[in-house]
Design a protein around this motif. Structure first.
Motif, PDB file in Angstrom:
ATOM      1  N   ARG A  70     138.554  30.093  26.751  1.00 54.59           N
ATOM      2  CA  ARG A  70     138.372  31.313  27.539  1.00 54.59           C
ATOM      3  C   ARG A  70     139.554  32.210  27.206  1.00 54.59           C
ATOM      4  O   ARG A  70     140.703  31.758  27.252  1.00 54.59           O
ATOM      5  CB  ARG A  70     138.339  31.008  29.038  1.00 54.59           C
ATOM      6  CG  ARG A  70     137.114  30.204  29.448  1.00 54.59           C
ATOM      7  CD  ARG A  70     136.897  30.176  30.947  1.00 54.59           C
ATOM      8  NE  ARG A  70     138.140  30.006  31.659  1.00 54.59           N
ATOM      9  CZ  ARG A  70     138.791  30.994  32.227  1.00 54.59           C
ATOM     10  NH1 ARG A  70     138.302  32.212  32.213  1.00 54.59           N
ATOM     11  NH2 ARG A  70     139.922  30.762  32.830  1.00 54.59           N
ATOM     12  N   ARG A  72     141.146  36.561  26.800  1.00 51.22           N
ATOM     13  CA  ARG A  72     141.021  37.994  27.021  1.00 51.22           C
ATOM     14  C   ARG A  72     141.824  38.733  25.970  1.00 51.22           C
ATOM     15  O   ARG A  72     142.826  38.236  25.473  1.00 51.22           O
ATOM     16  CB  ARG A  72     141.527  38.366  28.425  1.00 51.22           C
ATOM     17  CG  ARG A  72     140.516  38.042  29.503  1.00 51.22           C
ATOM     18  CD  ARG A  72     141.073  38.256  30.881  1.00 51.22           C
ATOM     19  NE  ARG A  72     141.453  39.636  31.125  1.00 51.22           N
ATOM     20  CZ  ARG A  72     142.070  40.036  32.241  1.00 51.22           C
ATOM     21  NH1 ARG A  72     142.366  39.157  33.182  1.00 51.22           N
ATOM     22  NH2 ARG A  72     142.380  41.291  32.415  1.00 51.22           N
ATOM     23  N   ARG A  73     141.379  39.925  25.642  1.00 53.91           N
ATOM     24  CA  ARG A  73     142.075  40.725  24.650  1.00 53.91           C
ATOM     25  C   ARG A  73     142.807  41.866  25.337  1.00 53.91           C
ATOM     26  O   ARG A  73     142.288  42.502  26.247  1.00 53.91           O
ATOM     27  CB  ARG A  73     141.095  41.326  23.653  1.00 53.91           C
ATOM     28  CG  ARG A  73     140.059  40.380  23.107  1.00 53.91           C
ATOM     29  CD  ARG A  73     139.406  40.990  21.881  1.00 53.91           C
ATOM     30  NE  ARG A  73     140.331  40.955  20.775  1.00 53.91           N
ATOM     31  CZ  ARG A  73     140.410  39.939  19.915  1.00 53.91           C
ATOM     32  NH1 ARG A  73     139.603  38.902  20.046  1.00 53.91           N
ATOM     33  NH2 ARG A  73     141.273  39.940  18.932  1.00 53.91           N
ATOM     34  N   LEU A  74     144.007  42.145  24.883  1.00 53.18           N
ATOM     35  CA  LEU A  74     144.724  43.334  25.332  1.00 53.18           C
ATOM     36  C   LEU A  74     144.312  44.495  24.451  1.00 53.18           C
ATOM     37  O   LEU A  74     144.012  45.581  24.912  1.00 53.18           O
ATOM     38  CB  LEU A  74     146.239  43.123  25.214  1.00 53.18           C
ATOM     39  CG  LEU A  74     146.987  42.668  26.448  1.00 53.18           C
ATOM     40  CD1 LEU A  74     148.470  42.689  26.198  1.00 53.18           C
ATOM     41  CD2 LEU A  74     146.627  43.550  27.617  1.00 53.18           C
ATOM     42  N   ARG A  79     145.594  38.876  21.683  1.00 54.05           N
ATOM     43  CA  ARG A  79     144.684  38.210  22.605  1.00 54.05           C
ATOM     44  C   ARG A  79     145.422  37.034  23.228  1.00 54.05           C
ATOM     45  O   ARG A  79     146.375  36.495  22.652  1.00 54.05           O
ATOM     46  CB  ARG A  79     143.410  37.763  21.909  1.00 54.05           C
ATOM     47  CG  ARG A  79     143.536  36.461  21.185  1.00 54.05           C
ATOM     48  CD  ARG A  79     142.155  35.873  20.929  1.00 54.05           C
ATOM     49  NE  ARG A  79     142.304  34.540  20.364  1.00 54.05           N
ATOM     50  CZ  ARG A  79     141.360  33.630  20.360  1.00 54.05           C
ATOM     51  NH1 ARG A  79     140.188  33.911  20.860  1.00 54.05           N
ATOM     52  NH2 ARG A  79     141.587  32.440  19.845  1.00 54.05           N
ATOM     53  N   GLN A  80     144.963  36.661  24.398  1.00 58.55           N
ATOM     54  CA  GLN A  80     145.590  35.555  25.118  1.00 58.55           C
ATOM     55  C   GLN A  80     144.512  34.566  25.512  1.00 58.55           C
ATOM     56  O   GLN A  80     143.524  34.945  26.142  1.00 58.55           O
ATOM     57  CB  GLN A  80     146.299  36.074  26.372  1.00 58.55           C
ATOM     58  CG  GLN A  80     146.873  34.992  27.256  1.00 58.55           C
ATOM     59  CD  GLN A  80     148.008  34.237  26.586  1.00 58.55           C
ATOM     60  OE1 GLN A  80     148.863  34.836  25.955  1.00 58.55           O
ATOM     61  NE2 GLN A  80     148.013  32.921  26.722  1.00 58.55           N
TER      62      GLN A  80
END
Lengths: 253, 253
Positions: A70, A72-74, A79-80
């Motif tokens: 899972r 998320r992209r900044l 991305r993290q």
DNA sequence: CGGGATGTTGACATACATCAAATGGGGTGG
DNA sequence: CCACCCCATTTGATGTATGTCAACATCCCG
């Protein structure tokens, strides 16, 4: 569809039994109620998206086989990874008020998922307190894992972060692990970097260091931790969930 | 949306009404059922512990007044704040399998909490689907907040982290905020540092920069964000939860 | 009115990022 | 089976964001 003949349904690979193995304290009637859920199995190839951020989720997915992330992209550069999704984990609980996913879920290996209507699952939970409790505890565990990740990223050095992560991956598989000491590790160093908020290069240096010190053996498939105690000490993991202290001494009040 | 909430018992300050204001989509019968819960109110001074890590939690606390932090310590030198607890938040959901708290909760200001038996709350939830749904959504929101924190710590620069945090504090209070633009901010820079995984000195530099740029005004009591859009852009907050995009375009499938 | 927390600023240290280049391995196609 | 290429790993040299130390200013609160 279901094979009643297997006494221990834990390893038959269907979504419900895999999930049932993850939720604790289920009574037989709880399990029976869950077996009546309508499940659609689906296969997804490595690197494919299981869920994209913003997607409205009507059916949750239970991961039966394979690993996913899972994340998320900044922006396009950064991305993290929030956490790893292992067999038995539920995909699709991280949603906003409108039911839209707040993160991407991507297959790290080829995956098999079982899709279950979220409404149906909630109905079963409302009528079976064990299922409801199981899901609540599962959510609580997700929160704990998120907190561990926050601790890693906020206050640990790169070396400590790596130790902590390897230990988590190790511990999450221990209840299932067959071969002594070795657990699955289908993870590239680039993936570790995106998980730990570090650069690939620096992750590699820390991996090299752990190898030099003889604490772990790892490649893209397997992880062996030779000295879990030492690793736990480095990562300040006081409590690793197995040798749980009585915790009765510190009662509330 | 904020208007109709204001009509009911939101501002009488008792734990149940404060919590009821936080859980969405409650029917009148849901609220009625919750009003029958037995609540013990209690007051805690600034800097006192509301809950200590390891403490077994039989009764959850609903924060009625004041702010608190949830945090964990790595060692005596390093601690990490996981999130801020604001009025309406539930304290005591972050527990392990044995029901012991996995983190410290400390009063940032003088606090008033209402204690409710966890069992009783769960019973109400089992019998009132609206309450159950409300609690599930609340947990999901906690997970989202934890993910935001992970993103901040993992991939943002110090400046971006600060912008993102200020925006979160701002947005979490908007539904309640009375005075235009200004929200409570009973937070020392040391606390911000422990939240953002930075040193106090460096936090101060970023605060100074934000002031120099005229984007915010803040002291130990209040926060005013003069240009929320700019801040959101810096912090890559695409979605701030108010001007939600339709999100129907991206259906599942 | 004092004294301990908090905020502010500068000089310096360091963990980690970035850039670059060589090495290795695992698929894929010929 | 080889040849190839792409992706992952590894290592070195250098840059930079952030931490640490230190000193002083300021604000609360008793």
């Amino acid at each position: 569809m279901t094979e009643h003949l297997r006494r221990n349904t834990r390893f038959d690979g269907t979504a419900i039994s895999v999930l049932g193995a993850r939720l604790h304290h289920l009574s037989e009637s709880d399990r029976e109620a869950m077996r009546h859920l309508n499940v659609v199995h689906r296969f997804v190839g490595r690197r494919r998206a299981l869920i994209a951020e913003g997607e409205v989720i009507g059916r949750v997915r239970i991961l039966c086989k394979g690993w996913a992330t899972r994340s998320r992209r900044l922006d396009n550069e950064r991305r993290q990874i929030l956490d790893f999704v292992l067999p038995g984990d539920i995909i699709g609980l991280h949603v906003d008020a409108a039911g839209a996913s707040i993160c991407d879920v991507d297959a790290l290996t080829a995956c098999e998922v079982g899709e279950v209507s979220l409404d149906a699952l909630e109905r079963v939970a409302m009528q079976n307190s064990g299922v409801a409790a199981g899901l609540r505890h599962y959510m609580a565990r997700q929160l704990t894992q998120a907190n561990d990740q926050i601790l890693r990223l906020g206050r640990m050095s790169a070396y400590e972060r790596l130790c902590s992560l390897l230990l988590e991956v190790y511990d999450r598989q221990r209840p299932l692990a067959m071969t002594a000491g070795a657990v699955d590790f289908p993870i590239t160093q680039t993936t570790v970097a995106d998980m730990l908020g570090l650069s690939v290069v620096h992750v590699n240096r820390q991996v090299m260091r752990l190898r030099r010190e003889g604490l772990v053996t790892l490649d893209r498939r397997q992880l062996v931790i030779h000295d879990p105690e030492k690793l736990a000490q480095v990562a300040c993991h006081r409590d690793r969930g197995f040798s749980r202290r009585p915790s009765l001494f510190m009662a509330a009040e």
